[in-house]
Design a protein around this motif. Structure first.
Motif, PDB file in Angstrom:
ATOM      1  N   ILE A   1       4.946 -13.780  94.767  1.00  0.00           N
ATOM      2  CA  ILE A   1       4.688 -12.854  95.713  1.00  0.00           C
ATOM      3  C   ILE A   1       3.874 -11.967  95.106  1.00  0.00           C
ATOM      4  CG2 ILE A   1       5.688 -11.084  97.292  1.00  0.00           C
ATOM      5  CD1 ILE A   1       8.220 -12.557  97.550  1.00  0.00           C
ATOM      6  N   GLU A   2       3.901 -11.667  93.961  1.00  0.00           N
ATOM      7  CA  GLU A   2       2.988 -10.538  93.348  1.00  0.00           C
ATOM      8  C   GLU A   2       1.371 -11.040  93.098  1.00  0.00           C
ATOM      9  OE1 GLU A   2       3.204  -7.329  92.767  1.00  0.00           O
ATOM     10  OE2 GLU A   2       5.456  -7.353  93.517  1.00  0.00           O
ATOM     11  N   GLU A   3       1.658 -12.502  92.571  1.00  0.00           N
ATOM     12  CA  GLU A   3       0.402 -13.323  92.668  1.00  0.00           C
ATOM     13  C   GLU A   3      -0.322 -13.296  94.008  1.00  0.00           C
ATOM     14  OE1 GLU A   3      -1.363 -17.456  90.627  1.00  0.00           O
ATOM     15  OE2 GLU A   3       0.911 -17.163  90.731  1.00  0.00           O
ATOM     16  N   ASP A   4       0.311 -13.811  94.813  1.00  0.00           N
ATOM     17  CA  ASP A   4      -0.256 -13.884  96.142  1.00  0.00           C
ATOM     18  C   ASP A   4      -1.023 -12.453  96.584  1.00  0.00           C
ATOM     19  OD1 ASP A   4       0.427 -16.381  96.086  1.00  0.00           O
ATOM     20  OD2 ASP A   4       2.098 -16.145  97.459  1.00  0.00           O
ATOM     21  N   ARG A   5      -0.255 -11.323  96.269  1.00  0.00           N
ATOM     22  CA  ARG A   5      -0.891 -10.005  96.875  1.00  0.00           C
ATOM     23  C   ARG A   5      -1.811  -9.584  95.910  1.00  0.00           C
ATOM     24  NH1 ARG A   5       4.831  -6.438  96.939  1.00  0.00           N
ATOM     25  NH2 ARG A   5       5.644  -7.291  99.019  1.00  0.00           N
ATOM     26  N   ARG A   6      -1.884  -9.805  94.476  1.00  0.00           N
ATOM     27  CA  ARG A   6      -2.949  -9.828  93.847  1.00  0.00           C
ATOM     28  C   ARG A   6      -4.361 -10.266  94.252  1.00  0.00           C
ATOM     29  NH1 ARG A   6      -0.612 -10.380  89.800  1.00  0.00           N
ATOM     30  NH2 ARG A   6      -1.192 -12.661  89.145  1.00  0.00           N
ATOM     31  N   ASN A   7      -4.022 -11.817  94.618  1.00  0.00           N
ATOM     32  CA  ASN A   7      -5.097 -12.561  94.924  1.00  0.00           C
ATOM     33  C   ASN A   7      -5.749 -11.874  96.387  1.00  0.00           C
ATOM     34  OD1 ASN A   7      -4.858 -14.225  92.753  1.00  0.00           O
ATOM     35  ND2 ASN A   7      -3.529 -15.661  93.707  1.00  0.00           N
TER      36      ASN A   7
END
Length: 329
Positions: A225-231
């Motif tokens: 989830i954090e990676e998707d938000r960062r991307n």
């Protein structure tokens, strides 16, 4: 709690009924005041439901016509409880549990209405029919082109429901002023029950959707989830200010088209102002000031002064308008 239990059930219901209106009309349902009111009202509802169960006021073998007018209102207790529970403030992790409790109360309310024949029975049977989360999502979000017709039908049905709800509100407003009459009072509470049935049916679809989405989110690792938000944040480019112009010619005439965007550099602006003689540190006076001085000197020249004096003398001996033969043949 003892004071609440000693009060009459009609007083308890009136307290819950007025509190529900205040909560629904509040602009800030998450405030401490409203959240406290929700907790107190749910406690009162619990006592009220226990009292009605002890009195054996309702039976599944009865018809709605067999229920007294004053007791019709108590059929809504489960709907009120589900509605208030769904408005409780909680953490994301607790939201599924809250919504599940709310849905359970809604289901009990619809079952009671189905048994007594209150509301649109076809829709009630459809909502109470068990469906998987996937089917519920597809029902609200058709993904194929052939489902456009079903989306159109659903839209038309919602418009029709909206018209019916407005008509129902108007009828309730008219009946509310004559609740002393038993027949009018009975019509009023039956209409209120139908209104809540329609509301609960709409809410059930939203609850199914939200619960299924929250469960899906719980199965996704937090790192993903954090990676998707960062991307997502990195992929979004900041927008530049712009205006809409009618055509390219208009944009060319008016330059950038936005008053905050500079069109020249500071050096270019300084050179342009200096060439025009408008800079405060220039020794020479602007050309416009020189022209004014020349005009001022000309006004007091001897030749102009003599002409003015002759004209004044001529006016002393000639009437105003004399010598003007224009349009006189």
């Amino acid at each position: 709690m003892a004071e609440v239990e000693d009060r009459k059930i009609v007083d308890l219901f009136n307290e819950v009924w007025s509190a529900e209106k205040e909560i629904s009309n509040s602009c800030d349902a998450l405030s401490d005041k409203i959240q406290g009111l929700i907790s107190d009202t749910l406690a009162t509802l619990s006592v009220l439901s226990q009292s009605i169960e002890q009195l054996s006021m309702f039976s599944h073998n009865e018809e709605v016509d067999e229920i007294s007018t004053q007791d019709l209102r108590y059929l809504m207790l489960n709907a009120l409880a589900g509605h208030l529970i769904s408005k409780k403030k909680c953490q994301v992790q607790e939201r599924v549990e809250i919504l599940t409790k709310s849905r359970e109360f809604y289901v009990e309310f619809l079952k009671i209405c189905r048994d007594y024949g209150v509301g649109p029975l076809g829709e009630i049977h459809q909502v109470l029919k068990p469906a998987s989360d996937e089917e519920e999502l597809l029902k609200h979000f058709p993904q194929k082109a052939k489902d456009l017709s079903s989306m159109t039908r659903a839209r038309e049905a919602k418009i029709e429901k909206y018209k019916q709800s407005k008509l129902m509100e108007q009828q309730l407003s008219e009946l509310q002023h004559n609740l002393g009459n038993d027949e009018q009072c009975r019509k009023y509470w039956l209409l209120v029950l139908n209104k809540w049935v329609n509301y609960v049916i709409e809410e059930m679809g939203s609850l199914h959707m939200e619960i299924s989405m929250l469960k899906r989110m719980q199965n996704i690792p937090k790192s993903q989830i954090e990676e998707d938000r960062r991307n997502l944040r990195e992929s979004i480019k900041p927008m530049q200010p712009f205006i809409l112009t009618k055509d390219k010619l208009q944009a060319a005439v008016y330059g950038a088209g936005y008053p905050s965007l500079p069109t020249v550099t500071l050096d270019e602006y300084y050179e342009r102002e200096a060439a025009a003689g408008r800079m405060p540190d220039q020794a020479s006076k602007p050309a416009s000031d020189k022209k004014e001085e020349e005009d001022s000197d000309d006004d007091f020249s001897d030749e102009k002064l003599m002409k003015k004096r002759e004209f004044d003398d001529w006016k002393d001996t000639h009437r105003r308008g004399a010598g003007n033969r224009k349009n006189m043949g």
